[in-house]
Scaffold this motif. Structure first.
Motif, PDB file in Angstrom:
ATOM      1  N   GLN A   1      63.172  -2.540 139.157  1.00  0.00           N
ATOM      2  CA  GLN A   1      63.185  -1.301 139.933  1.00  0.00           C
ATOM      3  C   GLN A   1      64.573  -0.959 140.475  1.00  0.00           C
ATOM      4  OE1 GLN A   1      60.096  -2.253 142.724  1.00  0.00           O
ATOM      5  NE2 GLN A   1      58.500  -1.213 141.541  1.00  0.00           N
ATOM      6  N   THR A   2      65.477  -1.933 140.437  1.00  0.00           N
ATOM      7  CA  THR A   2      66.847  -1.651 140.878  1.00  0.00           C
ATOM      8  C   THR A   2      67.619  -0.867 139.823  1.00  0.00           C
ATOM      9  OG1 THR A   2      67.714  -3.738 139.980  1.00  0.00           O
ATOM     10  CG2 THR A   2      66.907  -3.769 142.259  1.00  0.00           C
ATOM     11  N   LEU A   3      67.062  -0.756 138.610  1.00  0.00           N
ATOM     12  CA  LEU A   3      67.710  -0.031 137.525  1.00  0.00           C
ATOM     13  C   LEU A   3      67.192   1.402 137.464  1.00  0.00           C
ATOM     14  CD1 LEU A   3      67.315  -2.744 134.738  1.00  0.00           C
ATOM     15  CD2 LEU A   3      69.261  -2.428 136.255  1.00  0.00           C
ATOM     16  N   SER A   4      67.986   2.258 136.915  1.00  0.00           N
ATOM     17  CA  SER A   4      67.535   3.637 136.674  1.00  0.00           C
ATOM     18  C   SER A   4      66.876   3.674 135.304  1.00  0.00           C
ATOM     19  CB  SER A   4      68.726   4.598 136.738  1.00  0.00           C
ATOM     20  OG  SER A   4      69.350   4.551 137.995  1.00  0.00           O
ATOM     21  N   LEU A   5      65.655   3.145 135.235  1.00  0.00           N
ATOM     22  CA  LEU A   5      64.966   3.041 133.951  1.00  0.00           C
ATOM     23  C   LEU A   5      64.541   4.403 133.439  1.00  0.00           C
ATOM     24  CD1 LEU A   5      62.676  -0.065 134.609  1.00  0.00           C
ATOM     25  CD2 LEU A   5      64.803   0.005 133.310  1.00  0.00           C
ATOM     26  N   SER A   6      64.791   4.622 132.177  1.00  0.00           N
ATOM     27  CA  SER A   6      64.368   5.864 131.544  1.00  0.00           C
ATOM     28  C   SER A   6      62.856   5.850 131.362  1.00  0.00           C
ATOM     29  CB  SER A   6      65.062   6.018 130.185  1.00  0.00           C
ATOM     30  OG  SER A   6      64.501   7.094 129.465  1.00  0.00           O
ATOM     31  N   ARG A   7      62.197   6.956 131.665  1.00  0.00           N
ATOM     32  CA  ARG A   7      60.745   7.044 131.471  1.00  0.00           C
ATOM     33  C   ARG A   7      60.392   7.092 129.987  1.00  0.00           C
ATOM     34  NH1 ARG A   7      58.497   5.268 135.812  1.00  0.00           N
ATOM     35  NH2 ARG A   7      56.518   6.095 135.014  1.00  0.00           N
ATOM     36  N   GLU A   8      61.366   7.455 129.161  1.00  0.00           N
ATOM     37  CA  GLU A   8      61.148   7.506 127.711  1.00  0.00           C
ATOM     38  C   GLU A   8      61.071   6.079 127.171  1.00  0.00           C
ATOM     39  OE1 GLU A   8      63.461   8.939 123.627  1.00  0.00           O
ATOM     40  OE2 GLU A   8      64.289   9.415 125.601  1.00  0.00           O
ATOM     41  N   GLY A   9      59.925   5.739 126.621  1.00  0.00           N
ATOM     42  CA  GLY A   9      59.731   4.404 126.063  1.00  0.00           C
ATOM     43  C   GLY A   9      59.569   3.315 127.103  1.00  0.00           C
ATOM     44  N   LEU A  10      59.245   3.711 128.352  1.00  0.00           N
ATOM     45  CA  LEU A  10      59.179   2.746 129.436  1.00  0.00           C
ATOM     46  C   LEU A  10      58.130   1.665 129.193  1.00  0.00           C
ATOM     47  CD1 LEU A  10      60.060   1.790 132.234  1.00  0.00           C
ATOM     48  CD2 LEU A  10      58.418   3.401 133.241  1.00  0.00           C
TER      49      LEU A  10
ATOM     50  N   ASP B   1      74.242  -6.218 131.701  1.00  0.00           N
ATOM     51  CA  ASP B   1      72.913  -5.831 131.221  1.00  0.00           C
ATOM     52  C   ASP B   1      72.494  -4.490 131.818  1.00  0.00           C
ATOM     53  OD1 ASP B   1      72.675  -8.152 129.723  1.00  0.00           O
ATOM     54  OD2 ASP B   1      71.743  -9.269 131.370  1.00  0.00           O
ATOM     55  N   LYS B   2      72.828  -4.298 133.093  1.00  0.00           N
ATOM     56  CA  LYS B   2      72.486  -3.044 133.767  1.00  0.00           C
ATOM     57  C   LYS B   2      73.194  -1.862 133.107  1.00  0.00           C
ATOM     58  CE  LYS B   2      72.181  -3.126 138.219  1.00  0.00           C
ATOM     59  NZ  LYS B   2      72.486  -3.148 139.683  1.00  0.00           N
ATOM     60  N   ALA B   3      74.472  -2.065 132.793  1.00  0.00           N
ATOM     61  CA  ALA B   3      75.242  -0.992 132.162  1.00  0.00           C
ATOM     62  C   ALA B   3      74.677  -0.651 130.792  1.00  0.00           C
ATOM     63  CB  ALA B   3      76.710  -1.413 132.040  1.00  0.00           C
ATOM     64  N   TYR B   4      74.268  -1.678 130.042  1.00  0.00           N
ATOM     65  CA  TYR B   4      73.701  -1.438 128.704  1.00  0.00           C
ATOM     66  C   TYR B   4      72.409  -0.636 128.803  1.00  0.00           C
ATOM     67  CZ  TYR B   4      71.734  -2.140 124.086  1.00  0.00           C
ATOM     68  OH  TYR B   4      71.192  -1.924 122.839  1.00  0.00           O
ATOM     69  N   ILE B   5      71.521  -1.057 129.708  1.00  0.00           N
ATOM     70  CA  ILE B   5      70.224  -0.389 129.846  1.00  0.00           C
ATOM     71  C   ILE B   5      70.390   1.068 130.259  1.00  0.00           C
ATOM     72  CG2 ILE B   5      68.122  -0.335 131.255  1.00  0.00           C
ATOM     73  CD1 ILE B   5      68.245  -3.406 131.264  1.00  0.00           C
ATOM     74  N   GLN B   6      71.305   1.292 131.192  1.00  0.00           N
ATOM     75  CA  GLN B   6      71.472   2.650 131.719  1.00  0.00           C
ATOM     76  C   GLN B   6      72.165   3.580 130.726  1.00  0.00           C
ATOM     77  OE1 GLN B   6      73.460   1.906 135.460  1.00  0.00           O
ATOM     78  NE2 GLN B   6      71.534   1.503 136.539  1.00  0.00           N
ATOM     79  N   THR B   7      72.879   3.028 129.750  1.00  0.00           N
ATOM     80  CA  THR B   7      73.549   3.864 128.748  1.00  0.00           C
ATOM     81  C   THR B   7      72.788   3.925 127.431  1.00  0.00           C
ATOM     82  OG1 THR B   7      74.931   1.977 128.091  1.00  0.00           O
ATOM     83  CG2 THR B   7      75.851   3.513 129.718  1.00  0.00           C
ATOM     84  N   HIS B   8      71.624   3.254 127.368  1.00  0.00           N
ATOM     85  CA  HIS B   8      70.806   3.267 126.146  1.00  0.00           C
ATOM     86  C   HIS B   8      69.362   3.607 126.502  1.00  0.00           C
ATOM     87  CE1 HIS B   8      74.330   1.019 124.772  1.00  0.00           C
ATOM     88  NE2 HIS B   8      73.972   1.311 123.532  1.00  0.00           N
ATOM     89  N   PRO B   9      69.068   4.867 126.795  1.00  0.00           N
ATOM     90  CA  PRO B   9      67.689   5.267 127.106  1.00  0.00           C
ATOM     91  C   PRO B   9      66.808   5.192 125.858  1.00  0.00           C
ATOM     92  CG  PRO B   9      69.080   7.196 126.894  1.00  0.00           C
ATOM     93  CD  PRO B   9      70.002   6.010 126.812  1.00  0.00           C
ATOM     94  N   GLY B  10      65.507   5.293 126.076  1.00  0.00           N
ATOM     95  CA  GLY B  10      64.578   5.240 124.951  1.00  0.00           C
ATOM     96  C   GLY B  10      64.080   3.832 124.706  1.00  0.00           C
ATOM     97  N   ILE B  11      63.392   3.646 123.602  1.00  0.00           N
ATOM     98  CA  ILE B  11      62.799   2.342 123.275  1.00  0.00           C
ATOM     99  C   ILE B  11      63.880   1.385 122.780  1.00  0.00           C
ATOM    100  CG2 ILE B  11      61.160   1.129 121.805  1.00  0.00           C
ATOM    101  CD1 ILE B  11      59.464   3.654 121.735  1.00  0.00           C
TER     102      ILE B  11
END
Length: 236
Positions: free
Chosen positions: A160-169, A35-45
């Motif tokens: 918060q352990t993820l590198s969440l994109s600010r775009e569409g946060l 799940d972490k890998a998916y989130i970090q490779t798919h920024p945006g909404i």
């Protein structure tokens, strides 16, 4: 011994085992590597993935479910269940959104230890320990709301352990929270069905103390594992 009594003890033992598994670092209900890998490779909404992630987190969040089990233990009317669950939802939704958006941070081990303590608190409350020891009972609705804040903050520490994109946060966080509520509804429905069936048997009243003692033990296991993790982290 009749089957219902054995079933009650089995449920308590399973709850204890699940809490121990959840507390183990390798099996904690955080965000999986996939799940972490998916989130970090798919920024945006990403509304659907975040809804799925929120639902998955709640369904596998044994500490949240143990607390809810304790909260509804003596609630017989759906109206009352709705009131308490709503308070819990308001609490965890508030700190989940605030914690991530405002980047408010705290040690996840300490937050999770408090969440484990919430399970202990609810078991003691169900056993009437506060009235016997303190001479009064804390306001149960206020307690659920306050502990809801900590449960939500616990959710925030995982994100918060993820590198969440600010775009569409914001949209993603709202989607995650919707997923949490969906997962909570599914899990709570199953718990309510099982509780209703158990309450119709004679074994319910005979096993109230046993069930809540096991619930308290599970909470203490959670607290112990989290404080151990904090001590190891601080010493490294």
């Amino acid at each position: 011994m009749r089957f219902p009594a054995r079933a009650a003890c089995a449920v308590g033992s399973i709850a204890f085992g699940l809490s121990a598994l959840m507390a183990h670092p390798a099996l904690a209900h955080g965000v999986s590597s996939g799940d972490k890998a998916y989130i970090q490779t798919h920024p945006g909404i990403n509304i659907i993935p975040y809804i799925y992630l929120g639902a998955k987190h709640m369904v596998t969040g044994y500490d949240h479910l143990l607390f809810l089990f304790g909260v509804i233990f003596f609630l017989y009317r759906l109206k009352d269940v709705g009131k308490y669950v709503t308070l819990f939802a308001v609490g965890h939704s508030t700190t989940l959104l605030l914690g991530v958006l405002a980047n408010i941070r705290a040690d996840s081990f300490i937050v999770d230890a408090i969440i484990g303590f919430s399970v202990v608190y609810k078991a003691l409350d169900n056993l009437g320990a506060f009235r016997k020891i303190l001479g009064f009972e804390p306001n149960p609705k206020a307690a659920v709301l306050i502990f809801g804040f900590f449960h939500g903050f616990g959710l925030a520490t995982k994100l918060q352990t993820l590198s969440l994109s600010r775009e569409g946060l914001f949209a993603n966080l709202v989607s995650f929270n919707v997923g949490v509520e969906m997962g909570q509804f599914i899990a709570l429905s199953i718990i309510l069905i099982l509780m209703t069936l158990w309450r119709r048997t004679r074994s319910f009243e005979r096993n109230v103390v046993i069930a809540n003692t096991l619930l308290m033990t599970a909470g203490l296991v959670l607290v112990g594992f989290q404080l151990t993790g904090f001590a190891m982290e601080s010493g490294s």
